[in-house]
Design a protein around this motif. Structure first.
Motif, PDB file in Angstrom:
ATOM      1  N   ASP A  50       0.824  -1.210   0.000  1.00  0.00           N
ATOM      2  CA  ASP A  50       0.000   0.000   0.000  1.00  0.00           C
ATOM      3  C   ASP A  50       0.858   1.260   0.000  1.00  0.00           C
ATOM      4  O   ASP A  50       0.548   2.240  -0.672  1.00  0.00           O
ATOM      5  N   GLN A  51       1.952   1.225   0.798  1.00  0.00           N
ATOM      6  CA  GLN A  51       2.824   2.384   0.923  1.00  0.00           C
ATOM      7  C   GLN A  51       4.271   1.909   1.067  1.00  0.00           C
ATOM      8  O   GLN A  51       4.525   0.813   1.566  1.00  0.00           O
ATOM      9  N   LEU A  52       5.175   2.766   0.642  1.00  0.00           N
ATOM     10  CA  LEU A  52       6.595   2.486   0.833  1.00  0.00           C
ATOM     11  C   LEU A  52       7.292   3.784   1.224  1.00  0.00           C
ATOM     12  O   LEU A  52       7.063   4.830   0.619  1.00  0.00           O
ATOM     13  N   PHE A  53       8.100   3.695   2.285  1.00  0.00           N
ATOM     14  CA  PHE A  53       8.828   4.851   2.803  1.00  0.00           C
ATOM     15  C   PHE A  53      10.330   4.557   2.710  1.00  0.00           C
ATOM     16  O   PHE A  53      10.771   3.465   3.080  1.00  0.00           O
ATOM     17  N   PHE A  54      11.092   5.532   2.215  1.00  0.00           N
ATOM     18  CA  PHE A  54      12.536   5.318   2.200  1.00  0.00           C
ATOM     19  C   PHE A  54      13.250   6.581   2.666  1.00  0.00           C
ATOM     20  O   PHE A  54      12.776   7.706   2.482  1.00  0.00           O
ATOM     21  N   CYS A  55      14.385   6.349   3.300  1.00  0.00           N
ATOM     22  CA  CYS A  55      15.212   7.438   3.807  1.00  0.00           C
ATOM     23  C   CYS A  55      16.484   7.483   2.970  1.00  0.00           C
ATOM     24  O   CYS A  55      17.287   6.532   3.010  1.00  0.00           O
ATOM     25  N   PRO A  56      16.710   8.516   2.173  1.00  0.00           N
ATOM     26  CA  PRO A  56      17.854   8.555   1.256  1.00  0.00           C
ATOM     27  C   PRO A  56      19.207   8.529   1.960  1.00  0.00           C
ATOM     28  O   PRO A  56      20.215   8.194   1.338  1.00  0.00           O
ATOM     29  N   SER A  76       0.804   7.071  -5.592  1.00  0.00           N
ATOM     30  CA  SER A  76       0.423   7.944  -4.475  1.00  0.00           C
ATOM     31  C   SER A  76       0.904   7.425  -3.127  1.00  0.00           C
ATOM     32  O   SER A  76       0.750   8.106  -2.098  1.00  0.00           O
ATOM     33  N   GLY A  77       1.503   6.237  -3.112  1.00  0.00           N
ATOM     34  CA  GLY A  77       1.874   5.624  -1.847  1.00  0.00           C
ATOM     35  C   GLY A  77       3.364   5.565  -1.576  1.00  0.00           C
ATOM     36  O   GLY A  77       3.797   4.837  -0.678  1.00  0.00           O
ATOM     37  N   VAL A  78       4.172   6.300  -2.341  1.00  0.00           N
ATOM     38  CA  VAL A  78       5.626   6.243  -2.140  1.00  0.00           C
ATOM     39  C   VAL A  78       6.109   7.570  -1.546  1.00  0.00           C
ATOM     40  O   VAL A  78       5.749   8.651  -2.017  1.00  0.00           O
ATOM     41  N   PHE A  79       6.937   7.457  -0.500  1.00  0.00           N
ATOM     42  CA  PHE A  79       7.336   8.643   0.244  1.00  0.00           C
ATOM     43  C   PHE A  79       8.821   8.622   0.583  1.00  0.00           C
ATOM     44  O   PHE A  79       9.379   7.584   0.945  1.00  0.00           O
ATOM     45  N   GLU A  80       9.423   9.778   0.456  1.00  0.00           N
ATOM     46  CA  GLU A  80      10.792   9.985   0.932  1.00  0.00           C
ATOM     47  C   GLU A  80      10.682  10.658   2.301  1.00  0.00           C
ATOM     48  O   GLU A  80       9.937  11.625   2.460  1.00  0.00           O
ATOM     49  N   VAL A  81      11.433  10.125   3.289  1.00  0.00           N
ATOM     50  CA  VAL A  81      11.313  10.656   4.642  1.00  0.00           C
ATOM     51  C   VAL A  81      12.678  11.033   5.201  1.00  0.00           C
ATOM     52  O   VAL A  81      13.717  10.554   4.741  1.00  0.00           O
ATOM     53  N   THR A  82      12.674  11.875   6.186  1.00  0.00           N
ATOM     54  CA  THR A  82      13.906  12.273   6.869  1.00  0.00           C
ATOM     55  C   THR A  82      14.316  11.177   7.853  1.00  0.00           C
ATOM     56  O   THR A  82      13.512  10.317   8.215  1.00  0.00           O
ATOM     57  N   PRO A  83      15.571  11.186   8.300  1.00  0.00           N
ATOM     58  CA  PRO A  83      15.997  10.204   9.314  1.00  0.00           C
ATOM     59  C   PRO A  83      15.131  10.236  10.564  1.00  0.00           C
ATOM     60  O   PRO A  83      14.826   9.186  11.139  1.00  0.00           O
TER      61      PRO A  83
END
Length: 271
Positions: A50-56, A76-83
């Motif tokens: 449904d969703q995927l979050f990754f921290c570069p 609409s379910g892919v997100f880049e997040v901070t540490p």
């Protein structure tokens, strides 16, 4: 494609945090998988993300895009997040940098029709996530056709089970039932049932484990309930030559499974 989340108070972050609790997973019919290996195996098992979050800072965008593709996560379910946000999403002390929300599914045992070449594992009363996850790893490695979790006390969709299984919970079919339904199924299936019992006379390598067979194990402290003695074709034990009278249930499962594999190899039916 990747929307950015910088606030740990974002509603999506809070929704993922709820999935770390059993009640939240049950309500949402979803779980959380962390790490490339676990996510890739969910994709191999045809699970839907449904969703995927990754921290570069900890995971490359290319790898995250590949994981999103394998899980068929909608754009609409892919997100880049901070540490900081990732640490709110993650569980444990791993910094894989990638985490997915994955739809769970419940397979009906009543619809499972055994064939003549199948190997099943029945585990009753398992309560520790690490043990259940390790059992999945062994079952996957040994090519088992399914695990029947009878009267289980831990949630197989818990993140700690997924981690301990290295994602193989997504590749081995499993059926979550009570003991009565498990017993009913093995009787209807008319397959050989071998119960792992510390008091058994026969050693496990002297018992016929050729398929179709269901190997039944209980939790360490309580063992199998009495009903399995009326169902089992035979029982077998692992020799204990030291002071301990039993092995960890996940170790016992691995030994029985690989004895079944050894016998299948010896018969020329497995390569």
């Amino acid at each position: 494609m990747w929307r950015r989340i910088a606030s740990p108070h974002n509603p999506r972050v809070k929704a993922v945090q709820k999935l770390l609790e059993r009640s939240g997973r049950s309500q949402a019919h979803a779980t959380v998988a962390q790490g490339v290996t676990e996510i890739a195996r969910a994709g191999d098992g045809q699970f839907q993300g449904d969703q995927l979050f990754f921290c570069p800072e900890w995971c490359s965008r290319e790898l995250a895009e590949e994981c999103a593709r394998r899980l068929r996560v909608p754009p609409s379910g892919v997100f880049e997040v901070t540490p900081e946000v990732y640490e709110r999403l993650a569980f444990g002390d791993r910094r894989d940098g990638i985490l997915a929300v994955i739809q769970t599914r419940q397979l009906p045992l009543a619809e499972l029709e055994p064939r003549g070449d199948q190997l099943f594992l029945v585990v009753e009363g398992i309560e520790k996530p690490g043990n259940l996850g390790a059992i999945f790893r062994s079952a996957d490695a040994a090519g088992a056709d399914g695990i029947i979790i009878a009267s289980g006390r831990c949630d197989p969709w818990g993140p700690n089970v997924i981690r301990a299984s290295l994602g193989t919970i997504f590749t081995v079919p499993f059926y979550l039932v009570d003991t009565a339904e498990a017993v009913q199924w093995v009787r209807r299936a008319a397959i050989r049932v071998v119960a792992a019992e510390p008091e058994a006379t026969a050693l496990f390598w002297d018992v016929d484990l050729s398929p179709p067979v269901a190997i039944v194990l209980g939790a360490e402290h309580e063992g199998l309930t009495e009903v399995w003695r009326t169902v089992a074709t035979t029982s077998a034990r692992i020799p204990m030559l030291g002071r301990a009278d039993s092995l960890n249930v996940s170790v016992a499962a691995a030994l029985f499974l690989y004895e079944a594999v050894r016998q299948k190899l010896a018969s020329g039916k497995c390569r």
